[in-house]
Design a protein around this motif. Structure first.
Motif, PDB file in Angstrom:
ATOM      1  N   TRP A 272       0.832  -1.202   0.000  1.00 38.65           N
ATOM      2  CA  TRP A 272       0.000   0.000   0.000  1.00 38.65           C
ATOM      3  C   TRP A 272       0.869   1.256   0.000  1.00 38.65           C
ATOM      4  O   TRP A 272       1.975   1.268   0.534  1.00 38.65           O
ATOM      5  N   THR A 273       0.316   2.321  -0.537  1.00 40.04           N
ATOM      6  CA  THR A 273       0.881   3.652  -0.388  1.00 40.04           C
ATOM      7  C   THR A 273       0.192   4.276   0.812  1.00 40.04           C
ATOM      8  O   THR A 273      -1.038   4.285   0.890  1.00 40.04           O
ATOM      9  N   VAL A 274       0.978   4.762   1.756  1.00 40.69           N
ATOM     10  CA  VAL A 274       0.411   5.278   3.003  1.00 40.69           C
ATOM     11  C   VAL A 274       0.873   6.716   3.203  1.00 40.69           C
ATOM     12  O   VAL A 274       2.060   7.017   3.053  1.00 40.69           O
ATOM     13  N   SER A 275      -0.071   7.566   3.548  1.00 42.48           N
ATOM     14  CA  SER A 275       0.307   8.923   3.941  1.00 42.48           C
ATOM     15  C   SER A 275      -0.162   9.179   5.361  1.00 42.48           C
ATOM     16  O   SER A 275      -1.181   8.646   5.806  1.00 42.48           O
ATOM     17  N   ARG A 276       0.633   9.947   6.062  1.00 47.24           N
ATOM     18  CA  ARG A 276       0.338  10.351   7.439  1.00 47.24           C
ATOM     19  C   ARG A 276       0.544  11.858   7.518  1.00 47.24           C
ATOM     20  O   ARG A 276       1.544  12.337   8.025  1.00 47.24           O
ATOM     21  N   PRO A 277      -0.405  12.624   6.999  1.00 46.20           N
ATOM     22  CA  PRO A 277      -0.214  14.075   7.009  1.00 46.20           C
ATOM     23  C   PRO A 277      -0.176  14.628   8.429  1.00 46.20           C
ATOM     24  O   PRO A 277      -0.805  14.095   9.339  1.00 46.20           O
ATOM     25  N   HIS A 278       0.586  15.690   8.584  1.00 44.11           N
ATOM     26  CA  HIS A 278       0.651  16.370   9.880  1.00 44.11           C
ATOM     27  C   HIS A 278      -0.313  17.553   9.836  1.00 44.11           C
ATOM     28  O   HIS A 278      -0.232  18.395   8.939  1.00 44.11           O
ATOM     29  N   PHE A 279      -1.227  17.591  10.791  1.00 46.90           N
ATOM     30  CA  PHE A 279      -2.237  18.640  10.862  1.00 46.90           C
ATOM     31  C   PHE A 279      -2.140  19.369  12.200  1.00 46.90           C
ATOM     32  O   PHE A 279      -2.948  19.138  13.100  1.00 46.90           O
ATOM     33  N   PRO A 280      -1.170  20.283  12.377  1.00 45.84           N
ATOM     34  CA  PRO A 280      -1.082  21.004  13.645  1.00 45.84           C
ATOM     35  C   PRO A 280      -2.320  21.865  13.919  1.00 45.84           C
ATOM     36  O   PRO A 280      -2.615  22.178  15.072  1.00 45.84           O
ATOM     37  N   GLU A 281      -3.056  22.221  12.875  1.00 50.98           N
ATOM     38  CA  GLU A 281      -4.263  23.035  13.033  1.00 50.98           C
ATOM     39  C   GLU A 281      -5.505  22.208  13.406  1.00 50.98           C
ATOM     40  O   GLU A 281      -6.570  22.761  13.657  1.00 50.98           O
ATOM     41  N   LEU A 282      -5.353  20.890  13.482  1.00 58.09           N
ATOM     42  CA  LEU A 282      -6.469  20.011  13.824  1.00 58.09           C
ATOM     43  C   LEU A 282      -7.006  20.340  15.207  1.00 58.09           C
ATOM     44  O   LEU A 282      -6.268  20.344  16.187  1.00 58.09           O
ATOM     45  N   ASN A 283      -8.277  20.614  15.263  1.00 53.73           N
ATOM     46  CA  ASN A 283      -8.998  20.934  16.493  1.00 53.73           C
ATOM     47  C   ASN A 283      -8.519  22.248  17.117  1.00 53.73           C
ATOM     48  O   ASN A 283      -8.740  22.498  18.293  1.00 53.73           O
ATOM     49  N   VAL A 284      -7.857  23.074  16.302  1.00 55.80           N
ATOM     50  CA  VAL A 284      -7.481  24.434  16.686  1.00 55.80           C
ATOM     51  C   VAL A 284      -8.252  25.411  15.799  1.00 55.80           C
ATOM     52  O   VAL A 284      -8.913  26.323  16.273  1.00 55.80           O
ATOM     53  N   THR A 285      -8.172  25.179  14.497  1.00 53.36           N
ATOM     54  CA  THR A 285      -8.895  25.959  13.509  1.00 53.36           C
ATOM     55  C   THR A 285     -10.271  25.326  13.302  1.00 53.36           C
ATOM     56  O   THR A 285     -10.363  24.098  13.202  1.00 53.36           O
ATOM     57  N   PRO A 286     -11.343  26.127  13.216  1.00 51.50           N
ATOM     58  CA  PRO A 286     -12.666  25.540  12.974  1.00 51.50           C
ATOM     59  C   PRO A 286     -12.669  24.657  11.729  1.00 51.50           C
ATOM     60  O   PRO A 286     -12.043  24.983  10.717  1.00 51.50           O
ATOM     61  N   VAL A 287     -13.359  23.544  11.811  1.00 53.47           N
ATOM     62  CA  VAL A 287     -13.333  22.543  10.749  1.00 53.47           C
ATOM     63  C   VAL A 287     -13.761  23.127   9.398  1.00 53.47           C
ATOM     64  O   VAL A 287     -13.216  22.751   8.366  1.00 53.47           O
TER      65      VAL A 287
END
Length: 179
Positions: free
Chosen positions: A32-47
């Motif tokens: 499989w090709t797997v990505s694990r993006p980093h989202f520092p804004e997750l649950n900080v910036t409104p969805v």
């Protein structure tokens, strides 16, 4: 044949902690090709503000399995509501759709189009715990399952990893992901 996976970390998390790298390695070993993006804004910036850039970074297509933990699982509800393709599987670990505790939860929508979410995933798997210290417990999983369908797996495993709970491997999750 499913060949892609996107693993989304939880609130305040990072893609290189707990079971995320282990699972990525397991899936990569299957080809499989797997990505694990980093989202520092997750649950900080409104969805609503954060979702367009998150979708762009995930590059979801009809061969993508979505895996989210905690705030990342909550984000995947908004993702499933927004995408225009049907994915083969989404796995929400310690997921929630309503505030699980007194902390602000900008990752949550005020309401969801549950039929639209259900229409965009073939197999929804929810993994929640009876002992989640943050309130992302089996009740949250059951509430999502009751609205969307899918399979709810209830364990006694806390939050399935965080700063106070090492959880370097997650064999159950590996077994539950579509092969």
């Amino acid at each position: 044949m499913t060949t892609r996976a996107v693993i989304v970390h939880g609130t305040g998390g990072h893609p290189d902690v707990i079971w995320y790298p282990w699972l990525a390695d397991r899936l990569a070993a299957r080809g499989w090709t797997v990505s694990r993006p980093h989202f520092p804004e997750l649950n900080v910036t409104p969805v609503a503000e954060f979702l367009p850039s998150a979708l762009e970074r995930m590059a979801i297509d009809a061969d993508t399995v979505l895996i989210g933990h905690s705030g990342g699982a909550a984000l995947l509800l908004a993702v499933l509501e927004a995408i225009e393709v049907r994915v083969p599987q989404a796995v929400l670990v310690a997921g929630y759709a309503t505030p699980p505790n007194a902390s602000p939860e900008p990752v949550l929508r005020a309401s969801y189009d549950w039929e639209r979410i259900a229409a965009h995933v073939d197999d929804l798997v929810l993994i929640n715990s009876v002992t989640d210290p943050y309130g992302c417990d089996w009740r949250q999983g059951m509430a999502i399952r009751d609205r969307v369908g899918g399979t709810l797996v209830v364990r006694d495993d806390g939050h399935f990893g965080d700063a106070g709970q090492p959880y370097d491997e997650f064999p159950l999750l590996d077994r539950l992901i579509a092969r």
